[in-house]
Write an enzyme that holds these catalytic residues in place. Structure first.
Site, short mmCIF file in Angstrom:
data_model
loop_
_atom_site.label_atom_id
_atom_site.label_comp_id
_atom_site.label_asym_id
_atom_site.label_seq_id
_atom_site.Cartn_x
_atom_site.Cartn_y
_atom_site.Cartn_z
N ARG A 36 0.83 -1.22 0.00
CA ARG A 36 0.00 0.00 0.00
C ARG A 36 0.86 1.26 0.00
O ARG A 36 0.42 2.31 -0.51
CB ARG A 36 -0.92 0.00 1.22
CG ARG A 36 -2.06 -0.99 1.06
CD ARG A 36 -3.31 -0.53 1.76
NE ARG A 36 -4.45 -1.23 1.23
CZ ARG A 36 -5.48 -1.67 1.95
NH1 ARG A 36 -5.50 -1.46 3.25
NH2 ARG A 36 -6.50 -2.28 1.38
N LYS A 198 -19.06 -16.69 1.90
CA LYS A 198 -20.51 -16.57 2.02
C LYS A 198 -21.23 -15.95 0.84
O LYS A 198 -20.77 -14.97 0.26
CB LYS A 198 -20.80 -15.71 3.24
CG LYS A 198 -20.50 -16.40 4.54
CD LYS A 198 -20.99 -15.54 5.66
CE LYS A 198 -20.86 -16.21 7.02
NZ LYS A 198 -21.10 -15.22 8.07
N GLY A 350 -7.98 -8.89 -0.38
CA GLY A 350 -6.72 -9.37 0.23
C GLY A 350 -6.40 -10.82 -0.08
O GLY A 350 -5.27 -11.14 -0.45
N GLY A 373 -12.93 -3.87 0.29
CA GLY A 373 -14.30 -3.38 0.43
C GLY A 373 -14.70 -2.40 -0.67
O GLY A 373 -15.79 -2.51 -1.25
#
Ligand code: AMP
Length: 395
Positions: A36, A198, A350, A373
């Protein structure tokens, strides 16, 4: 690019508030992965080379609005100094009289890093007064924190009400251009590969992508809810009973739209996550007392066949419990297939980035997003507050 970018700003002798995402993992008081940090270096260099004084700001971890030394940006300042080959002084805070004095003292071609924005609860509350204090540190605003652009926080959103122009940094621009290519006029066929635990986390994504993709490849834990919806026994595999109806609806909607849904045809099963090894079975033969923890080799081949013919590929989420060696082969196989395909490929999240690195194929991926996200929310078609807040580009 519909938003103003840093290259369109006149930066000479200007003080720039540069919001970056320097939220890097730490180990033993040092940055353990500087991905990053390196990602924003080009923007910092551009600003400094053009004569700007750079006031760099970021959050780190979740200090929950208190000053917790564990989340100090000190290790980030040290690593950034070695990446840039110049000193990166760290202000004691991100607001307050001492920080103001230090920020005003920074001249063209110099840099100051502010201490963790999240030491103040006002940051995550998108507090206007706090944003005003941050804005007072500079003459213009640049946001290079795409990975945090889904957050309406003070240094991302409210600050732009007090500091204009608000431009995208080079990383923000690259992310928007690469991800924009998925949603707007992609080279077809457009193939989305989704995995992870999920269905519930990915419903919005699946529904938005269904309107755009030619094929939807589903692996990981979420595949079992789809397989169950088709009438397969899935043993003790991850199954979200309350999402079976959703899965059915997705399959039906895909059929109506002519979107190909590609599901596993075999799986690596074991008694539990800590099993030392797994066994490959056909998807109709998952024993009642076993869990599917990876896609099998025939599934990798099947997925590869679809990926190879794609014009554009977007991938998020592992195909199995890839953190454990016996269940990593499927995810690594898909990583290699994506890398080898002639398609323009975009990956994010990630786990997916880690898998591509583990497979040693990162160089052959078209674009690797720094976001998790924000990557998913962008692909869900949602408006990201941090992007929305940027100044429109002149026509
Ligand atoms: P997500 O955050 O939803 O992308 O999910 C990532 C997690 O899903 C990883 O930690 C994987 O270990 C886990 N996962 C992937 N496939 C399976 C599976 N078949 N059963 C259980 N967990 C899985």
């Amino acid at each position: 690019m519909p938003k103003l970018t840093i290259e369109q700003l006149d930066l000479r002798d200007k003080r720039v508030f540069l919001r970056a995402d320097l939220n890097a993992p730490l180990e033993g008081g040092a940055v353990s992965d500087d991905t990053r940090l390196t990602a924003v270096v080009p923007t910092i260099r551009l600003a400094l080379d053009r004569g700007a004084a750079v006031v760099l700001a970021s959050h780190l971890g979740r200090p929950k609005g208190t000053r917790d030394p564990k989340f100090s940006l000190k290790p980030v300042a040290e690593r950034m100094a070695s990446l840039l080959g110049r000193p990166v002084p760290l202000a004691p805070d991100c607001v307050g009289p001492d920080t103001v004095t230090l920020a005003k003292g920074v001249t063209g071609g110099q840099l100051l890093l502010l201490e963790n924005l999240r030491f103040h609860p006002e940051e995550e509350a998108n507090d206007d007064g706090f944003a005003r204090e941050l804005a007072a540190l500079a003459d213009c605003y640049v946001n290079d924190a795409f990975a945090a652009a889904h957050r309406a926080h003070a240094s991302i959103e409210a600050i732009t009400h007090h500091l204009q122009p608000a431009a995208a940094g080079l990383l923000m621009r690259s992310e928007l251009v690469a991800l924009g290519r998925i949603l707007e006029a992609p080279q077809r066929p457009l193939v989305a590969i989704l995995g992870g635990a999920k269905v519930s986390d990915k419903v919005a994504l699946v529904e938005h992508l269904l309107e755009r993709v030619n094929a939807l490849v589903i692996g990981g834990g979420m595949a079992f809810t789809f397989l169950h919806a088709l009438g397969h026994g899935v043993g003790r595999s991850l199954l979200e009973a309350d999402r079976v109806e959703t899965a059915r609806r997705v399959l039906e909607s895909a059929r109506r739209r002519g979107v190909q849904v590609v599901l596993p045809i075999d799986a690596v099963v074991a008694a539990g996550l800590d099993a030392p090894s797994g066994r490959t079975v056909g998807i109709r033969d998952i024993p009642g007392d076993q869990m599917g923890l990876d896609i099998g080799p025939r599934t990798v081949e099947r997925f590869d066949g679809v990926i190879t013919t794609a014009g554009t590929v977007v991938w998020n989420g592992p195909m199995g419990v890839f953190e454990k060696a016996p269940f990593a082969a499927g995810t690594l196989g898909v990583a290699r297939a994506v890398a080898a395909a002639p398609a323009f490929s975009v990956i994010g999240g990630g786990d997916t980035v880690a898998a591509v690195n583990q497979a040693g194929v990162a160089e052959r991926i078209g674009y690797i997003s720094t976001a998790g996200g924000a990557f998913l929310e962008f692909l869900e078609g949602r408006t990201l507050p941090g992007v929305e807040a940027l100044t429109e580009a002149p026509r």
